[in-house]
Design a protein around this motif. Structure first.
Motif, PDB file in Angstrom:
ATOM      1  N   LYS B  47       0.833  -1.214   0.000  1.00  0.00           N
ATOM      2  CA  LYS B  47       0.000   0.000   0.000  1.00  0.00           C
ATOM      3  C   LYS B  47       0.864   1.260   0.000  1.00  0.00           C
ATOM      4  O   LYS B  47       0.688   2.152  -0.827  1.00  0.00           O
ATOM      5  CB  LYS B  47      -0.914   0.032   1.243  1.00  0.00           C
ATOM      6  N   THR B  48       1.802   1.321   0.953  1.00  0.00           N
ATOM      7  CA  THR B  48       2.655   2.506   1.050  1.00  0.00           C
ATOM      8  C   THR B  48       3.489   2.666  -0.218  1.00  0.00           C
ATOM      9  O   THR B  48       3.634   3.769  -0.748  1.00  0.00           O
ATOM     10  CB  THR B  48       3.552   2.412   2.290  1.00  0.00           C
ATOM     11  N   THR B  49       4.003   1.563  -0.716  1.00  0.00           N
ATOM     12  CA  THR B  49       4.797   1.621  -1.940  1.00  0.00           C
ATOM     13  C   THR B  49       3.963   2.188  -3.087  1.00  0.00           C
ATOM     14  O   THR B  49       4.439   3.037  -3.851  1.00  0.00           O
ATOM     15  CB  THR B  49       5.315   0.212  -2.294  1.00  0.00           C
ATOM     16  N   LEU B 163      -3.931   9.426   1.083  1.00  0.00           N
ATOM     17  CA  LEU B 163      -3.907   9.276   2.539  1.00  0.00           C
ATOM     18  C   LEU B 163      -3.465   7.855   2.862  1.00  0.00           C
ATOM     19  O   LEU B 163      -4.153   6.886   2.533  1.00  0.00           O
ATOM     20  CB  LEU B 163      -5.292   9.536   3.129  1.00  0.00           C
ATOM     21  N   ASP B 164      -2.302   7.725   3.483  1.00  0.00           N
ATOM     22  CA  ASP B 164      -1.785   6.396   3.804  1.00  0.00           C
ATOM     23  C   ASP B 164      -2.130   6.066   5.256  1.00  0.00           C
ATOM     24  O   ASP B 164      -1.577   6.648   6.180  1.00  0.00           O
ATOM     25  CB  ASP B 164      -0.263   6.376   3.588  1.00  0.00           C
ATOM     26  N   GLU B 165      -3.073   5.158   5.414  1.00  0.00           N
ATOM     27  CA  GLU B 165      -3.558   4.767   6.743  1.00  0.00           C
ATOM     28  C   GLU B 165      -3.791   5.981   7.639  1.00  0.00           C
ATOM     29  O   GLU B 165      -3.156   6.131   8.677  1.00  0.00           O
ATOM     30  CB  GLU B 165      -2.564   3.790   7.398  1.00  0.00           C
ATOM     31  N   PRO B 166      -4.735   6.829   7.224  1.00  0.00           N
ATOM     32  CA  PRO B 166      -4.894   8.098   7.938  1.00  0.00           C
ATOM     33  C   PRO B 166      -5.444   7.947   9.349  1.00  0.00           C
ATOM     34  O   PRO B 166      -5.345   8.875  10.131  1.00  0.00           O
ATOM     35  CB  PRO B 166      -5.877   8.881   7.061  1.00  0.00           C
TER      36      PRO B 166
HETATM   37 MG   LIG Z   1       2.263   1.202   4.757  1.00  0.00          MG
END
Ligand SMILES: [Mg+2]
Ligand SMILES: Nc1ncnc2c1ncn2[C@@H]1O[C@H](COP(=O)(O)OP(=O)(O)OP(=O)(O)O)[C@@H](O)[C@H]1O
Lengths: 288, 321
Positions: B47-49, B163-166
């Motif tokens: 996800k972050t990538t 939004l990464d795991e907001p």
């Molecule tokens: Mg991540």
């Protein structure tokens, strides 16, 4: 708190979250400089918020001045004679510049670890400003550090016997050393994985400043250590400033000590030539 | 705001390797404008990538990505003008106040000093941080940091917001506030790509959800569709004595939805099954258990979790990275 939650703000928000206008009325170069200045400004704001920060940074050289100058001072010998405290001050100036490298490295690793560097990189700002701003901010702080340290030195009886030009040149060489170490600091800050690990860099800087002519003339060290100390870039700056300030302990038996002013220019240029490209490449590699 | 038609995000076959792992292994994403798109996956799914690649922070090795109509690889600067990013961890300068942080980022977004100040004031107000604006960020709570971070990502009122795991690590109230902000933004035309580990969050916010595993999209559906695939809510009974498991399975089977029998978990002394009518099923099972005097440790309704979705879609449990 009237606006404790976001709930219920929908009606207002079209005003609140309207599109701000980006200022596009300037040339590219203007923005590169403006971005750089804003990065510098940000760093200076840290000191405005917490002025004691600069005193913390000066803690080490000040304690050293007191310890070496007053506690051990009487037992210390200066080759060719002269007052030890006069001998010590150029060393303090230069070691403060050398230790300044830690400030750069710590600032860089903190920004990277906390995601601030990534935030900068995700913004439409000039990416060179991230590094150049860092460097300029550190130089500005170094000027302030030198000023405070010089005033302290004057207070305990240190004097520059060199003329105005030599005195200014000496401070210039000190800043040149600091400048070259900025790039070592940026590189280290990008290489170490986190803030804790950055603390370990002290283990590198501490001997680097100790095994030099900062506290003791290399000629008084064991024969195997003397050349290491004499060829230490920090020593060249120390010896050059002693010479320019007209403080005791200038010169020495070896070639490198006799050409201290030259070497105090050459070393920083070499360091910059090696580490500036390394730092830039490392920065670009963040996108790997 | 943006006259280019087409989707807000269009990624095809994104690839990114780290050593031996394929962080992105041919990821496809298609996000229409003005929607919230959930990117759902367990730890290490990529996800972050994916977010970093789309937000121009990471060069990908294969594939193509358009964000707000611009090619991420060819025109990163243009993309940066149109996106906002709030990473997995709040990216703030701890040595500055909340206001100074927003002003700094505003200046670096090239708003100029005066407009950066105005913008900072607006955003602090909007995020309920007006009173805390003069305090150092080091003194902020986790929720306040998140909000400030979100505010910083909205300085330019972006077309596309990542939004990464907001809401990871936020208490329920703060989580609700983030959700409200996202809804407001979307109602004003922003497109949001939101990563999450919670099906529940995707369910509440997202128009569509892409489930990813090992860097690849394994499902792309509406939250309803996803939940239907796993069979919606489940009833779950934990018995005191393992020997009752069989009888309980029989009882649960009577309320279970069509074509989905109860599953028995011997080790956890647990029987569970999907149900359609939640309340009836619960009361029905509870009454029968009492009538038959079966000792029960726990009984309840459980919404399908990411784990369930995963199990159903991949046939394997999510690996903890
Ligand atoms: Mg991540
Ligand atoms: N800088 C890196 N170096 C090496 N491997 C990495 C790096 N970043 C990510 N990975 C690997 O790539 C894969 C995907 O990681 P990513 O951070 O994108 O997952 P994620 O879905 O965001 O997980 P989480 O829910 O834990 O945040 C993981 O296997 C991870 O170990």
């Amino acid at each position: 708190m009237a606006t404790g939650t976001i709930t219920g703000t929908a009606a207002r928000s079209s005003v609140d979250l309207g599109v701000p206008q980006v200022d596009r009325s300037h040339e590219r170069l203007y923005w590169v400089l403006a971005d750089c200045w804003n990065v510098v400004r940000r760093d200076l704001l840290h000191y405005r918020r917490l002025p004691v920060l600069i005193l913390w940074r000066l803690g080490f050289p000040m304690v050293s001045v007191l310890l070496y100058g007053f506690v051990f001072g009487s037992a210390m010998r200066v080759p060719g004679g002269g007052d030890y405290r006069e001998f010590l001050m150029p060393g303090m100036f230069a070691s403060t510049m050398a230790f300044g490298f830690m400030n750069t490295a710590t600032a860089v690793v903190t920004d990277t670890a906390r995601g601030v560097t990534d935030r900068f990189r995700s913004m439409p700002m000039s990416s060179s400003a991230v590094c150049s701003g860092r460097g300029l901010a550190d130089l500005t702080v170094a000027v302030a550090e030198l000023a405070i340290l010089a005033l302290t030195a004057l207070a305990i009886g240190w004097r520059s016997d060199g003329g105005l030009v030599d005195t200014v040149a000496a401070f210039g060489l000190l800043l040149l050393l600091r400048f070259s170490l900025i790039w070592v600091g940026v590189w280290c800050g990008l290489v170490v994985p986190n803030e804790e690990a950055a603390g370990g860099l002290y283990a590198v800087v501490f001997p680097l400043t100790m095994i030099s002519s900062v506290f003791v003339a290399p000629s008084l060290m064991p024969a195997w250590l003397a050349p290491v100390a004499a060829w230490n870039p920090v020593s060249s700056t120390v010896q050059a400033t002693r010479e320019l300030f007209g403080n005791p302990g200038a010169g020495g038996g070896t070639w490198v000590e006799q050409h201290a002013v030259l070497m105090a220019v050459v070393w920083p240029l070499v360091i910059t030539a090696v580490f500036l490209p390394l730092a830039v490449r490392r920065f670009q590699r963040l996108s790997r | 705001m943006n006259d280019r038609g087409g989707p807000a995000v269009c990624a095809e076959g994104l690839r990114k390797r780290y050593g031996g792992t394929n962080a992105l292994d041919g990821l496809d994403l298609h996000i229409p404008r003005g929607t919230v798109h959930g990117l759902l996956g367990p730890n290490g799914a990529g996800k972050t990538t994916a977010v970093r690649a789309l937000a121009t922070l990471l060069r990908f090795e294969g594939g193509r990505a358009l964000v707000a109509g611009l090619d991420v690889a060819r025109d990163p600067h243009g993309v940066r003008r149109r996106i906002g990013l709030a990473g997995q961890y709040a990216a703030l300068d701890e040595g500055l106040t909340g206001r100074q942080n927003l002003e700094l980022f505003g200046r670096l977004f090239r708003l100029g000093g005066r407009r950066a100040r105005l913008r900072a004031a607006e955003l602090l107000e909007h995020f309920g941080l007006a009173d805390a604006g003069g305090k150092g960020v080091a003194e902020y709570s986790g929720g306040m940091r998140r909000r400030l971070d979100l505010a910083a990502s909205l300085i330019l009122a972006p077309d596309v917001l990542f939004l990464d795991e907001p809401t990871t690590g936020l208490d329920p109230r703060a989580r609700g506030e983030v959700w409200d902000t996202v809804r407001t933004l979307v109602s004003e035309g922003t497109t949001v790509l939101l990563t999450t580990q919670y099906l529940d969050e995707a369910d509440r916010l997202a128009t569509r959800v892409t489930v990813i595993d090992r860097g690849r999209a394994i499902a792309d559906d509406t939250p309803e569709g996803l939940k239907n695939r796993v069979g919606g809510d489940r009833i779950e009974v934990v018995v005191a004595e393992a020997e009752d498991l069989g009888r309980v399975a029989g009882i649960v089977a009577r309320v279970a939805g069509p074509g989905a029998g109860p599953e028995t978990d011997e080790e956890g002394r647990r029987v569970h099954a999907p149900v359609s009518d939640r309340v009836t099923a619960l009361t029905e099972v509870a009454r029968t258990l009492r009538d038959e005097r079966i000792r029960v440790e726990d009984i309840g309704l459980r919404r399908p979790s990411l784990d369930d979705v995963f199990l159903r879609l991949t046939g394997h449990r999510a690996e903890v990275a």
